[in-house]
Design a protein around this motif. Structure first.
Motif, PDB file in Angstrom:
ATOM      1  N   THR A   1      71.824 -60.343  75.562  1.00 59.43           N
ATOM      2  CA  THR A   1      70.519 -60.611  76.157  1.00 59.43           C
ATOM      3  C   THR A   1      69.455 -59.751  75.503  1.00 59.43           C
ATOM      4  OG1 THR A   1      71.464 -61.248  78.296  1.00 59.43           O
ATOM      5  CG2 THR A   1      69.173 -60.484  78.281  1.00 59.43           C
ATOM      6  N   ALA A   2      68.420 -60.411  75.005  1.00 62.15           N
ATOM      7  CA  ALA A   2      67.346 -59.705  74.296  1.00 62.15           C
ATOM      8  C   ALA A   2      66.290 -60.718  73.881  1.00 62.15           C
ATOM      9  CB  ALA A   2      67.895 -59.001  73.056  1.00 62.15           C
ATOM     10  N   ILE A   3      65.198 -60.190  73.371  1.00 58.94           N
ATOM     11  CA  ILE A   3      64.235 -61.028  72.668  1.00 58.94           C
ATOM     12  C   ILE A   3      64.656 -61.049  71.203  1.00 58.94           C
ATOM     13  CG2 ILE A   3      61.833 -61.371  71.999  1.00 58.94           C
ATOM     14  CD1 ILE A   3      61.039 -59.846  74.526  1.00 58.94           C
TER      15      ILE A   3
ATOM     16  N   VAL B   1      71.775 -64.078  78.737  1.00 56.01           N
ATOM     17  CA  VAL B   1      73.164 -64.478  78.974  1.00 56.01           C
ATOM     18  C   VAL B   1      73.565 -63.936  80.346  1.00 56.01           C
ATOM     19  CG1 VAL B   1      75.519 -64.476  78.111  1.00 56.01           C
ATOM     20  CG2 VAL B   1      73.588 -64.334  76.504  1.00 56.01           C
ATOM     21  N   SER B   2      73.732 -64.849  81.278  1.00 54.04           N
ATOM     22  CA  SER B   2      74.009 -64.435  82.649  1.00 54.04           C
ATOM     23  C   SER B   2      74.664 -65.568  83.412  1.00 54.04           C
ATOM     24  CB  SER B   2      72.706 -64.032  83.353  1.00 54.04           C
ATOM     25  OG  SER B   2      72.931 -63.743  84.716  1.00 54.04           O
ATOM     26  N   SER B   3      75.526 -65.194  84.351  1.00 57.67           N
ATOM     27  CA  SER B   3      76.139 -66.196  85.208  1.00 57.67           C
ATOM     28  C   SER B   3      75.338 -66.362  86.500  1.00 57.67           C
ATOM     29  CB  SER B   3      77.584 -65.802  85.518  1.00 57.67           C
ATOM     30  OG  SER B   3      77.632 -64.501  86.073  1.00 57.67           O
TER      31      SER B   3
ATOM     32  N   GLY C   1      66.830 -69.301  75.533  1.00 59.03           N
ATOM     33  CA  GLY C   1      66.985 -69.792  76.885  1.00 59.03           C
ATOM     34  C   GLY C   1      68.022 -69.021  77.652  1.00 59.03           C
ATOM     35  N   LEU C   2      68.421 -69.597  78.775  1.00 59.82           N
ATOM     36  CA  LEU C   2      69.421 -69.002  79.657  1.00 59.82           C
ATOM     37  C   LEU C   2      70.757 -69.702  79.438  1.00 59.82           C
ATOM     38  CD1 LEU C   2      70.288 -67.241  82.105  1.00 59.82           C
ATOM     39  CD2 LEU C   2      69.475 -69.114  83.570  1.00 59.82           C
ATOM     40  N   VAL C   3      71.798 -68.922  79.233  1.00 59.31           N
ATOM     41  CA  VAL C   3      73.121 -69.487  79.006  1.00 59.31           C
ATOM     42  C   VAL C   3      74.152 -68.627  79.717  1.00 59.31           C
ATOM     43  CG1 VAL C   3      73.465 -68.211  76.858  1.00 59.31           C
ATOM     44  CG2 VAL C   3      74.689 -70.367  77.216  1.00 59.31           C
ATOM     45  N   GLN C   4      75.246 -69.242  80.131  1.00 57.05           N
ATOM     46  CA  GLN C   4      76.309 -68.494  80.793  1.00 57.05           C
ATOM     47  C   GLN C   4      77.154 -67.751  79.765  1.00 57.05           C
ATOM     48  OE1 GLN C   4      78.523 -71.260  83.242  1.00 57.05           O
ATOM     49  NE2 GLN C   4      77.036 -71.113  84.898  1.00 57.05           N
TER      50      GLN C   4
ATOM     51  N   GLN D   1      65.704 -57.243  70.367  1.00 57.67           N
ATOM     52  CA  GLN D   1      65.320 -56.046  71.087  1.00 57.67           C
ATOM     53  C   GLN D   1      65.569 -56.259  72.571  1.00 57.67           C
ATOM     54  OE1 GLN D   1      61.313 -54.668  70.357  1.00 57.67           O
ATOM     55  NE2 GLN D   1      61.833 -52.608  71.030  1.00 57.67           N
ATOM     56  N   ALA D   2      66.458 -55.451  73.106  1.00 59.03           N
ATOM     57  CA  ALA D   2      66.754 -55.490  74.534  1.00 59.03           C
ATOM     58  C   ALA D   2      65.857 -54.481  75.250  1.00 59.03           C
ATOM     59  CB  ALA D   2      68.224 -55.158  74.771  1.00 59.03           C
TER      60      ALA D   2
END
Length: 120
Positions: free
Chosen positions: A90-92, A118-120, A10-13, A39-40
């Motif tokens: 951040t990757a699969i 991983v993104s703000s 998922g998406l996390v800060q 893998q990015a």
């Protein structure tokens, strides 16, 4: 044939945590190891963490101290606890299982992958 199903992405800060799960099903002869790769975009698949049947673990230098791999033997499920996440994580993420047949032949199975962002 062995099937691997991942979940928990998922998406996390940045600085946050996620826990990935990978459940194995099907005919496993002699489980040798389970692990997580990622893998990015634009990069090769790389090992994140591996857990051998004897309990030995192996981590990529970039995740040591932040990620922990563990396994629920009774359920043939492997987990990846990811703490202090960074944008570069951040990757699969792919689950892997290595099996050894009675003939000695080795097989490696892969899950379908789960996206970690991983993104703000």
């Amino acid at each position: 044939q062995v099937q691997l199903v991942e979940s928990g992405g998922g998406l996390v800060q940045p600085g946050g945590s996620l826990r990935l799960s990978c459940a194995a099903s099907g005919r496993i002869y002699r489980l040798n190891a389970m692990g997580w790769y990622r893998q990015a975009p634009g990069k090769q698949r790389e090992l994140v963490a591996a857990l051998a049947n004897d309990g030995n673990t192996n981590y990529a230098d970039s995740v040591k101290g932040r990620f922990t791999i563990s396994r629920d033997n009774g359920k043939s499920t492997v987990y990846l606890q990811m703490n202090s996440l960074k944008p570069e994580d951040t990757a699969i993420y792919y689950c892997s299982l290595k099996d050894i047949r009675p003939t000695g032949a080795r097989y490696e199975y892969w899950g379908q992958g789960t996206q970690v962002t991983v993104s703000s």
